[in-house]
Write a protein that holds these residues in place. Structure first.
Motif, PDB file in Angstrom:
ATOM      1  N   ALA A 195     -38.238 -27.076 -63.217  1.00  0.00           N
ATOM      2  CA  ALA A 195     -37.156 -26.514 -64.002  1.00  0.00           C
ATOM      3  C   ALA A 195     -36.415 -27.388 -64.977  1.00  0.00           C
ATOM      4  O   ALA A 195     -36.475 -28.863 -64.941  1.00  0.00           O
ATOM      5  CB  ALA A 195     -36.139 -26.151 -63.021  1.00  0.00           C
ATOM      6  N   LYS A 196     -36.307 -27.041 -66.249  1.00  0.00           N
ATOM      7  CA  LYS A 196     -35.908 -27.627 -67.408  1.00  0.00           C
ATOM      8  C   LYS A 196     -34.498 -27.216 -67.598  1.00  0.00           C
ATOM      9  O   LYS A 196     -33.957 -25.980 -67.243  1.00  0.00           O
ATOM     10  CB  LYS A 196     -36.867 -27.010 -68.428  1.00  0.00           C
ATOM     11  CG  LYS A 196     -36.667 -27.996 -69.767  1.00  0.00           C
ATOM     12  CD  LYS A 196     -37.676 -27.511 -70.744  1.00  0.00           C
ATOM     13  CE  LYS A 196     -37.714 -28.255 -71.843  1.00  0.00           C
ATOM     14  NZ  LYS A 196     -38.436 -27.812 -73.030  1.00  0.00           N
ATOM     15  N   ASP A 197     -33.733 -28.129 -67.673  1.00  0.00           N
ATOM     16  CA  ASP A 197     -32.276 -27.937 -68.070  1.00  0.00           C
ATOM     17  C   ASP A 197     -32.093 -27.089 -68.972  1.00  0.00           C
ATOM     18  O   ASP A 197     -32.796 -27.140 -70.140  1.00  0.00           O
ATOM     19  CB  ASP A 197     -31.672 -29.252 -68.239  1.00  0.00           C
ATOM     20  CG  ASP A 197     -30.162 -29.165 -68.429  1.00  0.00           C
ATOM     21  OD1 ASP A 197     -29.502 -28.105 -68.619  1.00  0.00           O
ATOM     22  OD2 ASP A 197     -29.302 -30.151 -68.040  1.00  0.00           O
ATOM     23  N   PRO A 198     -31.188 -26.094 -68.793  1.00  0.00           N
ATOM     24  CA  PRO A 198     -31.020 -25.021 -69.925  1.00  0.00           C
ATOM     25  C   PRO A 198     -30.641 -25.609 -71.241  1.00  0.00           C
ATOM     26  O   PRO A 198     -30.911 -25.036 -72.270  1.00  0.00           O
ATOM     27  CB  PRO A 198     -29.918 -24.094 -69.589  1.00  0.00           C
ATOM     28  CG  PRO A 198     -30.101 -24.061 -67.841  1.00  0.00           C
ATOM     29  CD  PRO A 198     -30.455 -25.719 -67.515  1.00  0.00           C
ATOM     30  N   GLU A 199     -29.789 -26.900 -71.059  1.00  0.00           N
ATOM     31  CA  GLU A 199     -29.551 -27.349 -72.397  1.00  0.00           C
ATOM     32  C   GLU A 199     -30.875 -27.825 -73.194  1.00  0.00           C
ATOM     33  O   GLU A 199     -30.570 -28.138 -74.407  1.00  0.00           O
ATOM     34  CB  GLU A 199     -28.750 -28.501 -72.050  1.00  0.00           C
ATOM     35  CG  GLU A 199     -27.202 -28.226 -71.307  1.00  0.00           C
ATOM     36  CD  GLU A 199     -26.209 -27.941 -72.219  1.00  0.00           C
ATOM     37  OE1 GLU A 199     -26.186 -27.800 -73.722  1.00  0.00           O
ATOM     38  OE2 GLU A 199     -25.657 -26.703 -72.091  1.00  0.00           O
ATOM     39  N   ASP A 200     -31.716 -28.205 -72.592  1.00  0.00           N
ATOM     40  CA  ASP A 200     -32.940 -28.617 -73.295  1.00  0.00           C
ATOM     41  C   ASP A 200     -33.990 -27.507 -73.911  1.00  0.00           C
ATOM     42  O   ASP A 200     -34.955 -27.839 -74.279  1.00  0.00           O
ATOM     43  CB  ASP A 200     -33.881 -29.566 -72.347  1.00  0.00           C
ATOM     44  CG  ASP A 200     -32.929 -30.834 -72.113  1.00  0.00           C
ATOM     45  OD1 ASP A 200     -32.126 -31.158 -72.715  1.00  0.00           O
ATOM     46  OD2 ASP A 200     -33.302 -31.230 -70.991  1.00  0.00           O
ATOM     47  N   TRP A 201     -33.583 -26.297 -73.603  1.00  0.00           N
ATOM     48  CA  TRP A 201     -34.498 -25.170 -73.889  1.00  0.00           C
ATOM     49  C   TRP A 201     -34.583 -25.147 -75.450  1.00  0.00           C
ATOM     50  O   TRP A 201     -33.414 -25.095 -76.173  1.00  0.00           O
ATOM     51  CB  TRP A 201     -33.831 -23.848 -73.438  1.00  0.00           C
ATOM     52  CG  TRP A 201     -33.822 -23.620 -71.993  1.00  0.00           C
ATOM     53  CD1 TRP A 201     -34.540 -24.428 -70.953  1.00  0.00           C
ATOM     54  CD2 TRP A 201     -33.519 -22.451 -71.132  1.00  0.00           C
ATOM     55  NE1 TRP A 201     -34.316 -24.106 -69.674  1.00  0.00           N
ATOM     56  CE2 TRP A 201     -33.857 -22.554 -69.778  1.00  0.00           C
ATOM     57  CE3 TRP A 201     -32.674 -21.365 -71.471  1.00  0.00           C
ATOM     58  CZ2 TRP A 201     -33.414 -21.846 -68.880  1.00  0.00           C
ATOM     59  CZ3 TRP A 201     -32.473 -20.541 -70.575  1.00  0.00           C
ATOM     60  CH2 TRP A 201     -32.630 -20.684 -69.038  1.00  0.00           C
ATOM     61  N   THR A 202     -35.485 -24.750 -76.164  1.00  0.00           N
ATOM     62  CA  THR A 202     -35.623 -24.624 -77.416  1.00  0.00           C
ATOM     63  C   THR A 202     -34.851 -23.273 -77.816  1.00  0.00           C
ATOM     64  O   THR A 202     -34.633 -23.095 -79.225  1.00  0.00           O
ATOM     65  CB  THR A 202     -36.981 -24.645 -78.069  1.00  0.00           C
ATOM     66  OG1 THR A 202     -37.896 -23.595 -77.393  1.00  0.00           O
ATOM     67  CG2 THR A 202     -37.716 -25.882 -77.662  1.00  0.00           C
ATOM     68  N   THR A 203     -34.843 -22.160 -76.945  1.00  0.00           N
ATOM     69  CA  THR A 203     -34.354 -21.189 -77.160  1.00  0.00           C
ATOM     70  C   THR A 203     -32.925 -20.885 -76.532  1.00  0.00           C
ATOM     71  O   THR A 203     -32.343 -19.712 -76.369  1.00  0.00           O
ATOM     72  CB  THR A 203     -35.185 -19.857 -76.993  1.00  0.00           C
ATOM     73  OG1 THR A 203     -35.236 -19.998 -75.379  1.00  0.00           O
ATOM     74  CG2 THR A 203     -36.571 -19.873 -77.518  1.00  0.00           C
ATOM     75  N   GLY A 204     -32.220 -21.959 -76.169  1.00  0.00           N
ATOM     76  CA  GLY A 204     -31.188 -22.054 -75.335  1.00  0.00           C
ATOM     77  C   GLY A 204     -29.778 -21.438 -76.075  1.00  0.00           C
ATOM     78  O   GLY A 204     -29.097 -20.805 -75.764  1.00  0.00           O
ATOM     79  N   ASP A 205     -29.840 -21.697 -77.477  1.00  0.00           N
ATOM     80  CA  ASP A 205     -28.646 -21.077 -78.277  1.00  0.00           C
ATOM     81  C   ASP A 205     -28.882 -19.546 -78.720  1.00  0.00           C
ATOM     82  O   ASP A 205     -28.108 -19.085 -79.381  1.00  0.00           O
ATOM     83  CB  ASP A 205     -28.738 -22.106 -79.639  1.00  0.00           C
ATOM     84  CG  ASP A 205     -28.377 -23.346 -79.371  1.00  0.00           C
ATOM     85  OD1 ASP A 205     -27.794 -23.473 -78.016  1.00  0.00           O
ATOM     86  OD2 ASP A 205     -28.650 -24.115 -80.065  1.00  0.00           O
ATOM     87  N   GLU A 206     -30.262 -18.936 -78.232  1.00  0.00           N
ATOM     88  CA  GLU A 206     -30.319 -17.410 -78.471  1.00  0.00           C
ATOM     89  C   GLU A 206     -29.370 -16.773 -77.872  1.00  0.00           C
ATOM     90  O   GLU A 206     -28.801 -17.177 -76.668  1.00  0.00           O
ATOM     91  CB  GLU A 206     -31.676 -17.186 -78.307  1.00  0.00           C
ATOM     92  CG  GLU A 206     -32.729 -17.687 -79.487  1.00  0.00           C
ATOM     93  CD  GLU A 206     -34.052 -17.262 -79.301  1.00  0.00           C
ATOM     94  OE1 GLU A 206     -34.103 -16.363 -78.274  1.00  0.00           O
ATOM     95  OE2 GLU A 206     -35.061 -17.917 -79.945  1.00  0.00           O
ATOM     96  N   PRO A 207     -28.814 -15.583 -78.399  1.00  0.00           N
ATOM     97  CA  PRO A 207     -27.955 -14.712 -77.303  1.00  0.00           C
ATOM     98  C   PRO A 207     -28.692 -14.285 -75.898  1.00  0.00           C
ATOM     99  O   PRO A 207     -29.732 -14.370 -75.728  1.00  0.00           O
ATOM    100  CB  PRO A 207     -27.949 -13.129 -78.184  1.00  0.00           C
ATOM    101  CG  PRO A 207     -28.381 -13.937 -79.642  1.00  0.00           C
ATOM    102  CD  PRO A 207     -29.263 -14.734 -79.417  1.00  0.00           C
ATOM    103  N   ILE A 208     -27.733 -14.185 -74.957  1.00  0.00           N
ATOM    104  CA  ILE A 208     -28.088 -13.796 -73.608  1.00  0.00           C
ATOM    105  C   ILE A 208     -29.140 -12.336 -73.812  1.00  0.00           C
ATOM    106  O   ILE A 208     -28.828 -11.745 -74.543  1.00  0.00           O
ATOM    107  CB  ILE A 208     -26.774 -13.332 -72.746  1.00  0.00           C
ATOM    108  CG1 ILE A 208     -27.086 -12.842 -71.404  1.00  0.00           C
ATOM    109  CG2 ILE A 208     -25.992 -12.039 -73.542  1.00  0.00           C
ATOM    110  CD1 ILE A 208     -25.865 -12.558 -70.589  1.00  0.00           C
TER     111      ILE A 208
END
Length: 76
Positions: free
Chosen positions: A15-28
């Protein structure tokens, strides 16, 4: 040579921390929103009125919280 009988199998993916997602800043996403609504109902909790303003990463964290509250999902 590898002995297949002694290999250790993992049951959960890394599991990758959501803070480290490259698309984490995209809308829900739609599926995230729907799952949050279901989990909140099962956990007896209210969702914020600005649910549509969450990012993918924020929604993922909230899903983890609600899964724990509802007694569902993987416990890490």
């Amino acid at each position: 040579m590898t002995d297949r009988d002694t290999q250790v199998q993992t049951t959960t993916p890394a599991a990758k921390d959501p803070e480290d997602w490259t698309t984490g800043d995209e809308p829900i996403t739609g599926p995230q929103r729907s799952y949050l609504e279901t989990l909140a109902q099962q956990a007896g909790q209210e969702l914020p009125e600005d649910l549509g303003r969450l990012t993918k990463a924020e929604a993922s964290k909230r899903i983890d919280e609600l899964q724990a509250a509802a007694g569902r999902g993987n416990r890490r």
